[in-house]
Design an enzyme around this catalytic site. Sequence first.
Site, PDB file in Angstrom:
ATOM      1  N   TRP A 133     -13.514  45.804 -13.020  1.00 19.25           N
ATOM      2  CA  TRP A 133     -13.952  45.804 -11.623  1.00 19.25           C
ATOM      3  C   TRP A 133     -14.145  44.415 -11.026  1.00 19.25           C
ATOM      4  CZ3 TRP A 133     -18.223  42.960 -12.179  1.00 19.25           C
ATOM      5  CH2 TRP A 133     -18.912  43.042 -13.400  1.00 19.25           C
ATOM      6  N   ASN A 134     -14.090  43.364 -11.830  1.00 21.47           N
ATOM      7  CA  ASN A 134     -14.550  42.066 -11.299  1.00 21.47           C
ATOM      8  C   ASN A 134     -13.575  41.424 -10.312  1.00 21.47           C
ATOM      9  OD1 ASN A 134     -12.828  41.563 -13.463  1.00 21.47           O
ATOM     10  ND2 ASN A 134     -13.909  39.722 -14.100  1.00 21.47           N
ATOM     11  N   LYS A 159      -5.227  53.080 -14.675  1.00 22.76           N
ATOM     12  CA  LYS A 159      -6.573  53.681 -14.687  1.00 22.76           C
ATOM     13  C   LYS A 159      -7.527  52.524 -14.321  1.00 22.76           C
ATOM     14  CE  LYS A 159     -10.595  55.096 -16.240  1.00 22.76           C
ATOM     15  NZ  LYS A 159     -11.432  54.157 -15.482  1.00 22.76           N
ATOM     16  N   PRO A 160      -7.926  52.468 -13.040  1.00 17.54           N
ATOM     17  CA  PRO A 160      -8.812  51.371 -12.634  1.00 17.54           C
ATOM     18  C   PRO A 160     -10.263  51.661 -13.004  1.00 17.54           C
ATOM     19  CG  PRO A 160      -8.383  52.769 -10.757  1.00 17.54           C
ATOM     20  CD  PRO A 160      -7.643  53.386 -11.923  1.00 17.54           C
ATOM     21  N   GLY A 213     -10.736  44.142 -20.051  1.00 14.35           N
ATOM     22  CA  GLY A 213     -12.089  44.689 -19.990  1.00 14.35           C
ATOM     23  C   GLY A 213     -12.915  44.169 -21.148  1.00 14.35           C
ATOM     24  N   SER A 214     -13.895  44.948 -21.542  1.00 15.75           N
ATOM     25  CA  SER A 214     -14.862  44.472 -22.541  1.00 15.75           C
ATOM     26  C   SER A 214     -14.282  44.517 -23.956  1.00 15.75           C
ATOM     27  CB  SER A 214     -16.109  45.349 -22.483  1.00 15.75           C
ATOM     28  OG  SER A 214     -15.756  46.683 -22.787  1.00 15.75           O
ATOM     29  N   GLU A 237      -6.932  41.819 -22.928  1.00 19.68           N
ATOM     30  CA  GLU A 237      -7.605  40.635 -22.372  1.00 19.68           C
ATOM     31  C   GLU A 237      -9.082  40.977 -22.279  1.00 19.68           C
ATOM     32  OE1 GLU A 237      -6.466  37.724 -21.950  1.00 19.68           O
ATOM     33  OE2 GLU A 237      -4.301  37.982 -21.872  1.00 19.68           O
ATOM     34  N   LEU A 238      -9.883  40.347 -23.123  1.00 19.49           N
ATOM     35  CA  LEU A 238     -11.264  40.816 -23.306  1.00 19.49           C
ATOM     36  C   LEU A 238     -12.293  39.812 -22.798  1.00 19.49           C
ATOM     37  CD1 LEU A 238     -10.567  42.279 -26.855  1.00 19.49           C
ATOM     38  CD2 LEU A 238     -10.334  43.410 -24.642  1.00 19.49           C
ATOM     39  N   CYS A 248     -14.306  36.474 -16.235  1.00 26.24           N
ATOM     40  CA  CYS A 248     -14.088  36.368 -17.691  1.00 26.24           C
ATOM     41  C   CYS A 248     -14.102  34.920 -18.150  1.00 26.24           C
ATOM     42  CB  CYS A 248     -12.782  37.050 -18.078  1.00 26.24           C
ATOM     43  SG  CYS A 248     -11.399  36.507 -17.068  1.00 26.24           S
ATOM     44  N   GLU A 269     -21.763  37.747 -24.218  1.00 29.86           N
ATOM     45  CA  GLU A 269     -21.306  37.555 -22.830  1.00 29.86           C
ATOM     46  C   GLU A 269     -22.394  37.983 -21.841  1.00 29.86           C
ATOM     47  OE1 GLU A 269     -17.973  40.038 -21.432  1.00 29.86           O
ATOM     48  OE2 GLU A 269     -17.130  38.212 -20.561  1.00 29.86           O
TER      49      GLU A 269
HETATM   50  P1  NAD Z   1     -14.985  47.928 -19.526  1.00 30.66           P
HETATM   51  O1  NAD Z   1     -14.357  47.659 -20.848  1.00 30.66           O
HETATM   52  O2  NAD Z   1     -16.269  48.619 -19.490  1.00 30.66           O
HETATM   53  O3  NAD Z   1     -13.988  48.823 -18.639  1.00 30.66           O
HETATM   54  C1  NAD Z   1     -12.673  48.416 -18.322  1.00 30.66           C
HETATM   55  C2  NAD Z   1     -11.824  49.643 -18.083  1.00 30.66           C
HETATM   56  O4  NAD Z   1     -11.651  50.341 -19.305  1.00 30.66           O
HETATM   57  C3  NAD Z   1     -12.408  50.646 -17.114  1.00 30.66           C
HETATM   58  O5  NAD Z   1     -11.357  51.159 -16.335  1.00 30.66           O
HETATM   59  C4  NAD Z   1     -13.003  51.709 -18.042  1.00 30.66           C
HETATM   60  O6  NAD Z   1     -13.086  52.972 -17.458  1.00 30.66           O
HETATM   61  C5  NAD Z   1     -12.010  51.720 -19.178  1.00 30.66           C
HETATM   62  N1  NAD Z   1     -12.518  52.091 -20.497  1.00 30.66           N
HETATM   63  C6  NAD Z   1     -13.769  51.905 -21.013  1.00 30.66           C
HETATM   64  N2  NAD Z   1     -13.815  52.316 -22.301  1.00 30.66           N
HETATM   65  C7  NAD Z   1     -12.564  52.748 -22.618  1.00 30.66           C
HETATM   66  C8  NAD Z   1     -11.960  53.276 -23.799  1.00 30.66           C
HETATM   67  N3  NAD Z   1     -12.653  53.431 -24.930  1.00 30.66           N
HETATM   68  N4  NAD Z   1     -10.654  53.610 -23.759  1.00 30.66           N
HETATM   69  C9  NAD Z   1      -9.933  53.443 -22.644  1.00 30.66           C
HETATM   70  N5  NAD Z   1     -10.440  52.953 -21.481  1.00 30.66           N
HETATM   71  C10 NAD Z   1     -11.738  52.611 -21.471  1.00 30.66           C
HETATM   72  O7  NAD Z   1     -15.027  46.521 -18.783  1.00 30.66           O
HETATM   73  P2  NAD Z   1     -15.645  46.195 -17.351  1.00 30.66           P
HETATM   74  O8  NAD Z   1     -17.130  46.237 -17.418  1.00 30.66           O
HETATM   75  O9  NAD Z   1     -14.957  46.993 -16.309  1.00 30.66           O
HETATM   76  O10 NAD Z   1     -15.171  44.668 -17.163  1.00 30.66           O
HETATM   77  C11 NAD Z   1     -15.887  43.560 -17.584  1.00 30.66           C
HETATM   78  C12 NAD Z   1     -15.273  42.982 -18.840  1.00 30.66           C
HETATM   79  O11 NAD Z   1     -13.900  42.638 -18.591  1.00 30.66           O
HETATM   80  C13 NAD Z   1     -15.928  41.695 -19.294  1.00 30.66           C
HETATM   81  O12 NAD Z   1     -16.121  41.713 -20.686  1.00 30.66           O
HETATM   82  C14 NAD Z   1     -14.917  40.624 -18.912  1.00 30.66           C
HETATM   83  O13 NAD Z   1     -14.994  39.439 -19.654  1.00 30.66           O
HETATM   84  C15 NAD Z   1     -13.632  41.343 -19.130  1.00 30.66           C
HETATM   85  N6  NAD Z   1     -12.533  40.686 -18.388  1.00 30.66           N
HETATM   86  C16 NAD Z   1     -11.625  39.957 -19.114  1.00 30.66           C
HETATM   87  C17 NAD Z   1     -10.576  39.300 -18.454  1.00 30.66           C
HETATM   88  C18 NAD Z   1      -9.572  38.483 -19.228  1.00 30.66           C
HETATM   89  O14 NAD Z   1      -8.586  38.025 -18.624  1.00 30.66           O
HETATM   90  N7  NAD Z   1      -9.750  38.270 -20.516  1.00 30.66           N
HETATM   91  C19 NAD Z   1     -10.476  39.400 -17.059  1.00 30.66           C
HETATM   92  C20 NAD Z   1     -11.426  40.151 -16.361  1.00 30.66           C
HETATM   93  C21 NAD Z   1     -12.458  40.801 -17.044  1.00 30.66           C
END
Ligand code: NAD
Length: 460
Positions: free
Chosen positions: A140-141, A164-165, A214-215, A236-237, A270, A365
């Site tokens: 979402w960021n 899947k956003p 994501g995370s 990309e975490l 991130c 983080e």
């Molecule tokens: P999140 O992992 O909670 O969710 C990201 C997406 O994954 C959402 O669409 C969510 O619904 C989905 N999701 C969650 N668990 C899942 C699973 N087990 N299987 C499949 N899909 C799943 O992350 P967030 O809170 O939306 O974003 C913040 C994180 O993203 C931070 O850790 C940040 O550092 C990271 N991030 C990394 C980069 C990069 O380039 N490395 C860029 C932006 C954000």
Amino acid sequence: MTTMDTKSDTTTLSSYNPSTGEEVGRVPITPVSQIDSVIAKARAALPGWQALSAQERADMLKGAGEALVARAEELGELLSREQGKPIPEGIGEVQGCGSRLAEEADEIAKAVAPEVLKDEGVESTIYYDGYGVCAAITPWNFPILMPHWMILPALVAGNTVVCKPSEQTPLIADAYVKVLQAFLPDGVLQIVHGEDAQGKALVAGDVDMIAFTGSKNAGQHIMASAAKGLKRLILELGSKDPMIVLEGADLETAAAFGARNALRNCGQVCVSTERIYVQESIKSEFMDKLIEKVQEFKVGDCAMEGATMGPMVMRAQKDHVLKQIDDALSKGATKVHGGEPMDGNFVAPTVLDGCTHDMDIMTVETFGPVVCVAGVKDDAEAVEKANDTEYGLGAVVFGEDTKAREVGRKLTAGMVGVNRSLGGASGSPWVGARNSGYSYHSGPMGHRQFCQVRVVSTNN
Ligand code: NAD
């Protein structure tokens, strides 16, 4: 991340303004039971899509760039209302995606064009073919930029895509996908909405690759699930990016960078600067300048005139940040600026000094508006502390040029900035090391991560 801010009934997902709590809009939830048929539709669209050349696919998408630019104000405001960042930043995000789309599409087409290698007696053609159906799962960021970074290369490379956003920002992602869909054959790009259950079903379904941002926790789960089918992955975490400030640095520039890179998007980036290691001999002067720069940030609703920092995207994120600040203070950190309580999802920009690695805030983080500083005696200690992390997305060093370059090369992050931000020259990949990434994207090398490489050799 499933949160109490995400309220949904069984059929619709509501998106809320994190500044006011007002509902911004709703999207229909995709029942988990329907995910397989969405993937089947993407698979059915593959032969037609892969029959086109990469350049033909790129050309087909170019009008979407103009369409995004034409709607930048409307979509930017929507983005900000659902994510919280100041409206000019929301507009900038949309504008940035739209204005560069045509150029990027050409860059991707060029990166995945076949290459010919010749030896005496043998000629080999290296083909970069799309893998097939790509699941693009986004956070979402940067709620339009993150989908854009995955969907565009995946499509031009010859994949069909199911996006899947994040459940926090479904509206802007939905709008983005609809803009692109207007230029594409049916089934080539689809979107599914919901929480992690929909993401899990997509990963477990009949997809060929998964591009995820994501995370770390979700990334690990995805990797485990993808292992069953040996599905290709781009992960990309999260990170815990360090910044090093050494003698000889331009302290004005370093302080301005540190403040901005820790606080922009309310620290929800991130590659946010989450830890600053500054040489003791220059620390006091650096701190004065840093606090001056932090004071320039104006917190407010995305629509507030002059606001430069919005709220945390959700309450759970605020609670996490405040808990880390309390933990740091209880272990000996000093609050040298900010930290005053704020209503709703807002967190005041905060500067902590005397931070050590037994504090959560220096290892886990934060993703919030906190600038954490620690003194170090020399560059060797700075490198040791900066690398003392499981992560490795970005890192920056400020110092006398030769020394700073030398230090930069010792850092274990995937992207390092020396006397500047970590953003690379055009063509550089976006790459995380260690637990911040698995595979990578952007730039010609990154675009090829969306492709199966095939080598066809003939006699010549
Ligand atoms: P999140 O992992 O909670 O969710 C990201 C997406 O994954 C959402 O669409 C969510 O619904 C989905 N999701 C969650 N668990 C899942 C699973 N087990 N299987 C499949 N899909 C799943 O992350 P967030 O809170 O939306 O974003 C913040 C994180 O993203 C931070 O850790 C940040 O550092 C990271 N991030 C990394 C980069 C990069 O380039 N490395 C860029 C932006 C954000």
